[in-house]
Design a protein around this motif. Sequence first.
Motif, mmCIF file in Angstrom:
data_model
loop_
_atom_site.group_PDB
_atom_site.id
_atom_site.type_symbol
_atom_site.label_atom_id
_atom_site.label_comp_id
_atom_site.label_asym_id
_atom_site.label_seq_id
_atom_site.Cartn_x
_atom_site.Cartn_y
_atom_site.Cartn_z
ATOM 1 N N ARG A 163 -11.003 39.753 78.677
ATOM 2 C CA ARG A 163 -11.051 39.675 79.857
ATOM 3 C C ARG A 163 -11.662 40.596 80.498
ATOM 4 O O ARG A 163 -12.575 40.617 81.646
ATOM 5 C CB ARG A 163 -9.781 39.599 80.744
ATOM 6 C CG ARG A 163 -8.716 38.175 80.499
ATOM 7 C CD ARG A 163 -7.347 38.212 80.807
ATOM 8 N NE ARG A 163 -7.071 38.843 82.144
ATOM 9 C CZ ARG A 163 -6.117 39.409 82.591
ATOM 10 N NH1 ARG A 163 -5.086 39.647 81.829
ATOM 11 N NH2 ARG A 163 -6.004 39.940 83.897
ATOM 12 N N LYS A 164 -11.590 42.057 80.175
ATOM 13 C CA LYS A 164 -12.346 43.028 80.508
ATOM 14 C C LYS A 164 -13.773 42.795 80.171
ATOM 15 O O LYS A 164 -14.735 43.166 80.987
ATOM 16 C CB LYS A 164 -11.922 44.346 80.288
ATOM 17 C CG LYS A 164 -12.511 45.518 80.503
ATOM 18 C CD LYS A 164 -12.962 45.724 82.059
ATOM 19 C CE LYS A 164 -11.987 45.555 82.999
ATOM 20 N NZ LYS A 164 -12.357 45.465 84.484
ATOM 21 N N ASP A 204 -13.434 40.648 84.386
ATOM 22 C CA ASP A 204 -12.531 40.295 85.229
ATOM 23 C C ASP A 204 -11.551 41.388 85.575
ATOM 24 O O ASP A 204 -11.708 42.584 84.790
ATOM 25 C CB ASP A 204 -11.328 39.403 84.284
ATOM 26 C CG ASP A 204 -12.029 38.069 84.128
ATOM 27 O OD1 ASP A 204 -13.082 37.650 84.661
ATOM 28 O OD2 ASP A 204 -11.169 37.319 83.149
ATOM 29 N N GLU A 205 -10.898 41.571 86.510
ATOM 30 C CA GLU A 205 -10.074 42.669 87.121
ATOM 31 C C GLU A 205 -8.446 42.420 86.438
ATOM 32 O O GLU A 205 -7.991 41.478 86.624
ATOM 33 C CB GLU A 205 -9.881 42.723 88.427
ATOM 34 C CG GLU A 205 -9.102 43.792 88.967
ATOM 35 C CD GLU A 205 -9.185 44.439 90.461
ATOM 36 O OE1 GLU A 205 -8.436 45.007 90.944
ATOM 37 O OE2 GLU A 205 -10.006 43.699 90.926
ATOM 38 N N ASP A 232 -4.663 43.446 85.666
ATOM 39 C CA ASP A 232 -3.623 43.757 86.855
ATOM 40 C C ASP A 232 -2.946 44.800 86.002
ATOM 41 O O ASP A 232 -3.182 45.152 84.866
ATOM 42 C CB ASP A 232 -2.564 42.471 87.061
ATOM 43 C CG ASP A 232 -2.079 41.849 85.742
ATOM 44 O OD1 ASP A 232 -1.724 42.611 84.923
ATOM 45 O OD2 ASP A 232 -1.820 40.836 85.887
ATOM 46 N N LYS A 284 -18.357 47.022 81.947
ATOM 47 C CA LYS A 284 -18.116 46.449 83.077
ATOM 48 C C LYS A 284 -17.207 47.256 84.032
ATOM 49 O O LYS A 284 -17.081 46.837 85.332
ATOM 50 C CB LYS A 284 -17.091 45.240 82.818
ATOM 51 C CG LYS A 284 -17.653 44.275 81.806
ATOM 52 C CD LYS A 284 -18.975 43.453 82.355
ATOM 53 C CE LYS A 284 -19.238 42.416 81.353
ATOM 54 N NZ LYS A 284 -20.350 41.771 81.955
ATOM 55 N N MET A 331 -14.373 49.376 86.300
ATOM 56 C CA MET A 331 -12.982 49.298 86.512
ATOM 57 C C MET A 331 -13.062 49.373 88.052
ATOM 58 O O MET A 331 -13.592 50.235 88.463
ATOM 59 C CB MET A 331 -12.056 49.976 86.167
ATOM 60 C CG MET A 331 -11.539 49.780 84.571
ATOM 61 S SD MET A 331 -10.238 51.036 84.025
ATOM 62 C CE MET A 331 -9.290 49.873 83.009
ATOM 63 N N SER A 332 -12.228 48.502 88.917
ATOM 64 C CA SER A 332 -12.021 48.793 90.322
ATOM 65 C C SER A 332 -11.280 50.031 90.187
ATOM 66 O O SER A 332 -10.401 50.654 89.516
ATOM 67 C CB SER A 332 -11.227 47.455 90.690
ATOM 68 O OG SER A 332 -10.023 47.378 90.310
ATOM 69 N N ARG A 333 -11.041 50.593 91.658
ATOM 70 C CA ARG A 333 -10.184 51.720 91.955
ATOM 71 C C ARG A 333 -8.727 51.438 91.758
ATOM 72 O O ARG A 333 -7.926 52.447 91.016
ATOM 73 C CB ARG A 333 -10.259 52.063 93.323
ATOM 74 C CG ARG A 333 -9.742 53.386 93.862
ATOM 75 C CD ARG A 333 -10.533 54.552 92.899
ATOM 76 N NE ARG A 333 -11.842 54.569 93.820
ATOM 77 C CZ ARG A 333 -13.019 54.853 93.159
ATOM 78 N NH1 ARG A 333 -12.875 54.660 91.634
ATOM 79 N NH2 ARG A 333 -13.887 55.081 93.517
ATOM 80 N N GLU A 372 -7.521 49.368 89.377
ATOM 81 C CA GLU A 372 -7.589 49.467 87.669
ATOM 82 C C GLU A 372 -7.292 50.902 87.291
ATOM 83 O O GLU A 372 -6.691 51.336 86.370
ATOM 84 C CB GLU A 372 -8.894 48.563 87.161
ATOM 85 C CG GLU A 372 -8.464 47.050 87.238
ATOM 86 C CD GLU A 372 -9.951 46.479 86.463
ATOM 87 O OE1 GLU A 372 -9.483 45.950 85.485
ATOM 88 O OE2 GLU A 372 -10.825 46.671 86.892
#
Length: 435
Positions: free
Chosen positions: A9-10, A14-15, A17, A48, A50-52, A54
């Motif tokens: 997924r990464k 994808d983000e 959870d 890829k 990471m969001s904040r 994540e």
Amino acid sequence: MIPQEIIRRKRDGDELDAADIRSFIAALAAGRLSEGQIGAFAMAVWFKGMSRAEIVALTLAMADSGDRLQWADIDRPIADKHSTGGVGDNVSLMLAPIAAACGLAVPMISGRGLGHTGGTLDKLESIPGYRITPDADLFHKVVKEAGCAIIGQTGTLAPADGRLYAVRDVTATVDSIPLITASILSKKLAAGLETLLLDVKVGNGAFMADRGQAEILAQSLVEVANGAGVKTSALITDMNQPLADSAGNAVEMRNCLDFLAGRKRDTRLDIVVLAFAAEMLVKSGIAASPDEAEGMARQALSSGKAAEVFARMVSMLGGPSDLIENPDRHLARAPVEKPVLAARSGWLSACDARGVGLSVIDLGGGRRHPSDRIDHRVGFSELLPLGTRVTAGEPIALVHAADEAAAERAAAALAMHYRITDDKPETTPVIAGLV
């Protein structure tokens, strides 16, 4: 939790959870993941990002992978500082006792040299008897009674970070901002901090040579740490020349002792130490303004209170009680000292700070391999700052070496790391910004 599904997924962008990240890190810490899986996850993050959210989840999961320090019986704000690494950077050694003398508790967990950069622990090990890995009870006692303690990371503090970093080191994924952020902050969160100051270095002697990348890293660290509940800010500081006028281990320790005792002040080092002290005191609520905080820090130095704090810390951790008064009695000196002479007259206009750090390693003052033993005696002192006018044949530094041949090589190398020009260079501010 199926590890390969999280990796896939990464990999696909994808983000993840928070629950999946916690499960993956728990498995990593427990030894249930292969090095291939850890490396694949790190590479997926490298590509890829990471969001904040994540990164916050990753940082918290790594902090929770081991023990968390508790300071409930200490009635002072708990604060610390971290540097991304530089040459001649011994700020932590002065900052911790200054902050403690002003009313903070500073449980500072530091590291060894990495690459061309010096390590606080290596400098402390030049003090005979100093215990860099005390047990938890002694660490707590020193912080409570002396006000600060500078030690190394234990195996029970954020252990997931240790395993992940070892794999990153051999898979070309060290320079990932999400992974750097989680690595630095997981250890700081596990230390039970309330306030954190970050020193993000930029320049040819830093891991981040580009100002834009340094700002991105500083922003990531500050946002994630604040998101995890620690009051945090970062100063971006110049590393296009050594910060102090010394680079090495015992030579930098002497610089620290002379600074605390009032025997010397390095202009650039003085600026950075006092700026960090002021920001730390304001952020922790000890002072109402930067001017008030800087005045408190200067008073801690001039009164000798900061020196007393440092001396007590050293003594409680096994070092000599008279280290500040008698550094030459306890800090070993290299048998050969040789001046580095200016090849021509002019202005010192540029420095390869990374080259200076590598020259310290060549002298034996750093490691090429993890198992290498350090010669704490060697390095450079009396380094002149950029913008200094020199005359041909005038010393621009002093080499401390184990033998004549090493001193000759180091002197020749250091001379090559400095450029002398006819025109006076523009002065670069040592503090480039605040995040």
